[in-house]
Design an enzyme around this catalytic site. Sequence first.
Site, PDB file in Angstrom:
ATOM      1  N   GLU A 227       0.454  -1.334   0.069  1.00 23.44           N
ATOM      2  CA  GLU A 227       0.000   0.031   0.407  1.00 23.44           C
ATOM      3  C   GLU A 227       1.156   1.260   0.080  1.00 23.44           C
ATOM      4  O   GLU A 227       1.210   2.285   1.379  1.00 23.44           O
ATOM      5  CB  GLU A 227      -0.929   0.099   0.804  1.00 23.44           C
TER       6      GLU A 227
ATOM      7  N   HIS B  56     -10.245   0.142  -1.790  1.00 24.74           N
ATOM      8  CA  HIS B  56     -10.825   0.503  -0.586  1.00 24.74           C
ATOM      9  C   HIS B  56     -10.936   2.219  -0.910  1.00 24.74           C
ATOM     10  O   HIS B  56     -10.516   3.305  -0.612  1.00 24.74           O
ATOM     11  CB  HIS B  56     -10.234  -0.140   0.484  1.00 24.74           C
TER      12      HIS B  56
ATOM     13  N   ASP C 185     -11.150  -2.235   5.146  1.00 25.37           N
ATOM     14  CA  ASP C 185     -10.604  -1.417   5.176  1.00 25.37           C
ATOM     15  C   ASP C 185     -10.468  -1.617   7.358  1.00 25.37           C
ATOM     16  O   ASP C 185      -9.955  -0.434   7.533  1.00 25.37           O
ATOM     17  CB  ASP C 185     -10.432  -0.340   4.922  1.00 25.37           C
TER      18      ASP C 185
HETATM   19 ZN   LIG Z   1      -5.874   3.014   3.623  1.00 21.99          ZN
END
Ligand SMILES: [Zn+2]
Length: 438
Positions: A156, A251, A320
């Site tokens: 991420e 997300h 999330d």
């Molecule tokens: Zn995030």
Amino acid sequence: MMCFRKPPPDALGSLGMQLLRALLVLCVCRLISGYSEKERAHDLMFKFPLIDGHNDLALQLRILHNNRLSQIDLHNVSKVATDISRLQAGHVQTQMFAVYVLCGAQEKDAVRLTLEQIDVVRRMCTEYQDFELVMSVQELRDTEMRHKIACLISIEGGHSIDSSLPALRMFYQLGVRSMALTHTCNTPWAESSSKIYNFFQNRQNTSLTQFGKAVVEEMNRLGMIVDLSHTSWDTALAVLKHSKAPVIFSHSSSFSICNHSRNVPDWLLRELKKNQGMIMVNLHTHFISCRNDANISHVADHFDHIKKIIGAESIGIGGDFDGATSFPKGLEDVSKYPAVIQELLKRNWTEDELADVLRRNFLRVFEEVERVRDQLHLSRPSEIQIPMEELQNPCRLVLRPPDPRGVPSGQTHSSTAELRSPGLLILALFLLLSRILF
Ligand SMILES: [Zn+2]
Ligand SMILES: *[C@@H]1O[C@H](CO)[C@@H](O)[C@H](O)[C@H]1NC(C)=O
Ligand SMILES: *[C@@H]1O[C@H](CO)[C@@H](O)[C@H](O)[C@H]1NC(C)=O
Ligand SMILES: *[C@@H]1O[C@H](CO)[C@@H](O)[C@H](O)[C@H]1NC(C)=O
Ligand SMILES: *[C@@H]1O[C@H](CO)[C@@H](O)[C@H](O)[C@H]1NC(C)=O
């Protein structure tokens, strides 16, 4: 169920009568069996268990336990929203686990920290029998047969690769199958939706630089899913135009419903549809209602709206959990996903549409990413390097021969190295002083 058996042909009347009968049978059936939306949601998720796009348990393992897995039992972990028993209760069959490191690590030790997060996810997913680490669509499908929870690893934030395609390739070798191009900071080659960090701000035309395009191309070649959650809209658009494979927002939710910069506006959703990618709806309260509280109705509004714009075949779920800080009432942890499906059934989503949302859309995207990889199997690993002037990173070692006058670069030798020894310095000082004094 017996109730739905067709009546014998000789009993059939007019079309109207048939419909009436069908309705009656359905109603009586519901009454007798009490076959509620709740049960329908569970039955559907039993048949089509969820593939969830984003979970930050690994971040919590670092924050709360310094990655010491031996301190906890992952079947049941307090203080977090994710553990094995609740994943099972929520019919989560595949979880994309983020190996996230804070933006503050950019230009520092982001690569090491990312390796450590990959290590903890790999340990978690190999030391527990209920989990299995997967790296392909086939492996993912196999875990479903064996009733295991598949783990997919996802980076991420592009800062994790430190602007290096060889680092990206090595992450792939370790099992990473998706990467969000940015987190809340710009990288030297892509732009974030957030401006809270001042990395690489105030530069022109950097939504996706030449090197950024090379990153996308290399991800296409490797078969790594490009994730556009957290990028700026400009960057997302540039990637959608450049990527050969479908991409995901792992997300993010709808900007039309809640105008948070992490959400996706309708025009960008339409571009996503052209790319045949998907958006996995984020359940974080602030992205759902743009307020401090929310409930399942607000969540379902996002699904309804996105379906209206690009269809159920482009939607998934990326909860999330353990990343975001607050969740709608009734959706507090990973065991609560059936409540979303129940609400969508109430809103007349068909079981076919929901099977797409739960897993078939993701499988289609991942399969297509693998197909593009196979098509590109003749192309060589990219040797493109980012121009040094685009980096401004003092931590990068520039290879050059040692300076004979002894710049403390850690690579010098002989006389300068000896002089840096404190013992020798003290001795030299003592000799000098004794000359002066005596
Ligand atoms: Zn995030
Ligand atoms: C998890 O642990 C808590 C106490 O730590 C206990 O109360 C609870 O019943 C456990 N849940 C499961 C599913 O084992
Ligand atoms: C901006 O970037 C694009 C593609 O990278 C390039 O074609 C264009 O010339 C650039 N524009 C400026 C003003 O640098
Ligand atoms: C969202 O909408 C509110 C009220 O309409 C407005 O004040 C705010 O600036 C908007 N935010 C964004 C990111 O567009
Ligand atoms: C959610 O909250 C809204 C008000 O913000 C309310 O109208 C709605 O009925 C609530 N839905 C549920 C399922 O509680």
